[in-house]
Motif scaffolding. Structure first.
Motif, mmCIF file in Angstrom:
data_model
loop_
_atom_site.group_PDB
_atom_site.id
_atom_site.type_symbol
_atom_site.label_atom_id
_atom_site.label_comp_id
_atom_site.label_asym_id
_atom_site.label_seq_id
_atom_site.Cartn_x
_atom_site.Cartn_y
_atom_site.Cartn_z
ATOM 1 N N ARG A 102 0.820 -1.194 0.000
ATOM 2 C CA ARG A 102 0.000 0.000 0.000
ATOM 3 C C ARG A 102 0.867 1.263 0.000
ATOM 4 N NH1 ARG A 102 -4.488 1.909 4.506
ATOM 5 N NH2 ARG A 102 -5.742 3.190 3.077
ATOM 6 N N TYR A 103 0.457 2.231 -0.792
ATOM 7 C CA TYR A 103 1.169 3.506 -0.939
ATOM 8 C C TYR A 103 2.591 3.318 -1.464
ATOM 9 C CZ TYR A 103 -2.692 5.183 1.978
ATOM 10 O OH TYR A 103 -3.940 5.480 2.486
ATOM 11 N N ARG A 158 3.002 9.992 3.814
ATOM 12 C CA ARG A 158 1.552 10.102 3.685
ATOM 13 C C ARG A 158 1.203 10.883 2.409
ATOM 14 N NH1 ARG A 158 2.296 7.017 7.046
ATOM 15 N NH2 ARG A 158 1.351 6.751 9.106
ATOM 16 N N SER A 159 0.023 10.597 1.871
ATOM 17 C CA SER A 159 -0.525 11.380 0.763
ATOM 18 C C SER A 159 -1.218 12.610 1.314
ATOM 19 C CB SER A 159 -1.538 10.542 -0.022
ATOM 20 O OG SER A 159 -2.336 11.353 -0.855
ATOM 21 N N ARG A 211 -3.950 13.552 0.500
ATOM 22 C CA ARG A 211 -5.378 13.223 0.574
ATOM 23 C C ARG A 211 -5.714 12.357 1.791
ATOM 24 N NH1 ARG A 211 -4.193 12.549 -4.992
ATOM 25 N NH2 ARG A 211 -5.237 14.112 -6.308
ATOM 26 N N SER A 212 -4.701 11.844 2.457
ATOM 27 C CA SER A 212 -4.963 10.986 3.609
ATOM 28 C C SER A 212 -5.146 11.837 4.861
ATOM 29 C CB SER A 212 -3.825 9.991 3.811
ATOM 30 O OG SER A 212 -2.623 10.664 4.120
ATOM 31 N N SER A 213 -5.626 11.215 5.904
ATOM 32 C CA SER A 213 -5.768 11.884 7.199
ATOM 33 C C SER A 213 -4.914 11.131 8.213
ATOM 34 C CB SER A 213 -7.228 11.919 7.638
ATOM 35 O OG SER A 213 -7.754 10.604 7.721
#
Length: 351
Positions: free
Chosen positions: A73-74, A120-121, A123-125
Motif C-alpha cells: 500500500r502507498y 503520507r498522501s 489526501r490521507s488523514s
C-alpha cells in the motif's frame, strides 16, 4: 545481478551482499541471500543496478512497479520519497517507520540514524492517536520524527513533529478580588475599576472596555471564576452563577469551549499568557511573559487545542503551519493525552 521477486520482497544471491549492502547499504543480509524491500528494488532497477525476475520471466521497470504497487500500500508514494532522499545523498533504510534516514556523512555501522520518516498522501488523514504512537516510538529512541507529505503533483513537503515543554514567567494572581461582574451575550464585564485595572495590568486578562471597566472572554472568565477572583452574575436576575452553571452556559455558547478551556488552564498554570488566536485562524497566541500591556512582546507560538479523538486533515494542517510560519510563529497542537497535557510542535523542515 539478477534478483527474484517473492511476495513482498526481492532476493539476490550472496554476491550482492558485498556489492550492494557493504558499499551502498541496500537491503538486509539474511544468511546467504540479500533481501531488498520493494522500494529499494524499484530504485536499483531504475538505476539499472539489478534485473528482477518473477517465475523466471524478466520484469521491466513498469511491470515491476505496477506489481509492487498492488502488493504494498502507498508503494508509489514511498518510492517517490525514497528516491528523493537517495538523490539528496542520504543513506536510507526501511524501518518500523517507513524509512530510517542517516545524517549527511553518516551511514549504517558508522553513525546512528537521525530521522524516522513516515510517508503520507496529501489526501490521507492522520489521527492524533496514530501520530502520538509514532511520536512516542521515535522519542523513545531519541530520533527526529518526519512526516513526508506527497501532494498530487508528487512534490514532497517535510514536516518535523516533536513534543515541546513550554513554561512561562507570569506570576499567579494572588489578590483576593472577588470582583463583581456580569455575563452578557457571549462575554463578561468586570464593573469594579480597581479590579479591572489589576486583572489587566498584573495578569493581562481581558481588554479594557473603557478606563473603568474590563471585558473578559468566556475562557478567561471561567478561569478567574474557578480561582475565586471574580463573581459572575446573570444580567437578568442578578443571580450569582457558580462554576458548573457558567461552564455549561459557556459550552452552549461556544461548542469548543471545554477543549479550549482545559488547555488554557494548563497554560496559565505553567505561567504562560494565552490570548485569542482568532486573527491567525487558531485558538490561542501564546506569550511567555508580559511585563506590561504597554510593552507586549512578540508571541512565539500559535496553539490549537484538540481532542484525543482529533483527525488531522493534512491540507488544513498545512495551511495552519504555513500561516504560523508567515507571522514568525511555531504551530503547536495541544491536548490531554492519557491524563497529561502534551504540546506537539509541527513545522516545515528542509532535509
Amino acid at each position: 545481478m539478477i534478483a527474484r521477486l517473492l511476495e513482498d520482497k526481492v532476493e539476490l544471491d550472496k554476491d550482492a551482499i558485498d556489492i550492494l549492502y557493504n558499499t551502498g547499504y541496500f537491503g538486509r543480509p539474511r544468511g546467504n541471500v540479500l533481501e531488498l524491500s520493494l522500494v529499494e528494488a524499484a530504485y536499483l532497477l531504475y538505476r539499472e543496478k539489478i534485473s528482477i525476475t518473477m517465475d523466471s520471466e524478466s520484469l521491466s521497470f513498469p511491470e515491476f512497479f505496477k506489481i509492487a504497487s498492488m502488493r504494498h500500500r502507498y508503494f508509489e508514494l514511498k518510492y517517490i520519497v525514497y528516491k528523493d532522499l537517495k538523490e539528496r545523498g542520504f543513506y536510507v533504510q526501511p524501518s518500523v517507520a517507513d524509512f530510517r534516514v542517516y545524517p549527511r556523512g553518516g551511514h549504517p555501522g558508522k553513525t546512528p540514524a537521525r530521522s524516522y520518516v513516515y510517508v503520507r498522501s496529501e489526501r490521507s488523514s492522520v489521527s492524533i492517536t496514530e501520530l502520538m504512537k509514532s511520536l512516542n516510538t521515535v522519542s523513545n529512541v531519541r530520533k527526529q520524527m518526519i512526516l513526508a507529505i506527497v501532494d498530487e503533483e508528487s512534490d514532497i513537503t517535510f514536516y518535523e513533529v516533536k513534543k515541546i515543554s513550554i513554561s512561562g514567567q507570569m506570576e499567579q494572581f494572588n489578590d483576593n478580588l472577588n470582583a463583581e461582574s456580569s455575563l452578557l451575550e457571549d462575554r463578561v464585564i468586570v464593573w469594579d475599576k480597581k479590579a479591572s485595572s489589576d486583572l489587566y495590568n498584573k495578569g493581562f486578562y481581558g481588554k479594557p472596555l473603557d478606563e473603568d471597566r474590563l471585558q473578559l472572554s468566556l475562557i478567561e472568565s471561567a478561569y478567574l471564576l474557578e480561582k475565586n477572583l471574580i463573581q459572575i452574575k446573570d444580567r437578568e436576575r442578578d443571580k450569582v452563577l457558580d462554576s458548573d452553571y457558567f461552564f455549561n452556559k459557556a459550552s452552549e455558547i461556544e461548542p469548543e469551549f471545554s477543549i479550549k478551556y482545559h488547555v488554557y488552564r494548563d497554560m496559565r498554570e505553567k505561567g504562560l499568557v494565552p490570548k485569542t488566536g482568532f486573527k491567525f485562524g487558531t485558538h490561542f497566541r501564546l506569550y511567555i511573559d508580559i511585563e506590561s500591556p504597554k510593552k507586549i512582546p512578540h508571541s512565539e507560538y500559535l496553539v490549537h487545542a484538540i481532542s484525543e479523538n482529533h483527525i488531522f486533515i493534512l491540507p488544513i494542517m498545512s495551511r495552519a503551519i504555513r500561516l504560523a510560519n508567515s507571522v514568525r510563529k511555531r504551530m503547536v497542537f495541544a491536548l490531554n493525552y492519557n491524563g497529561n497535557y502534551e504540546y506537539i510542535d509541527i513545522g516545515r523542515v528542509k532535509m
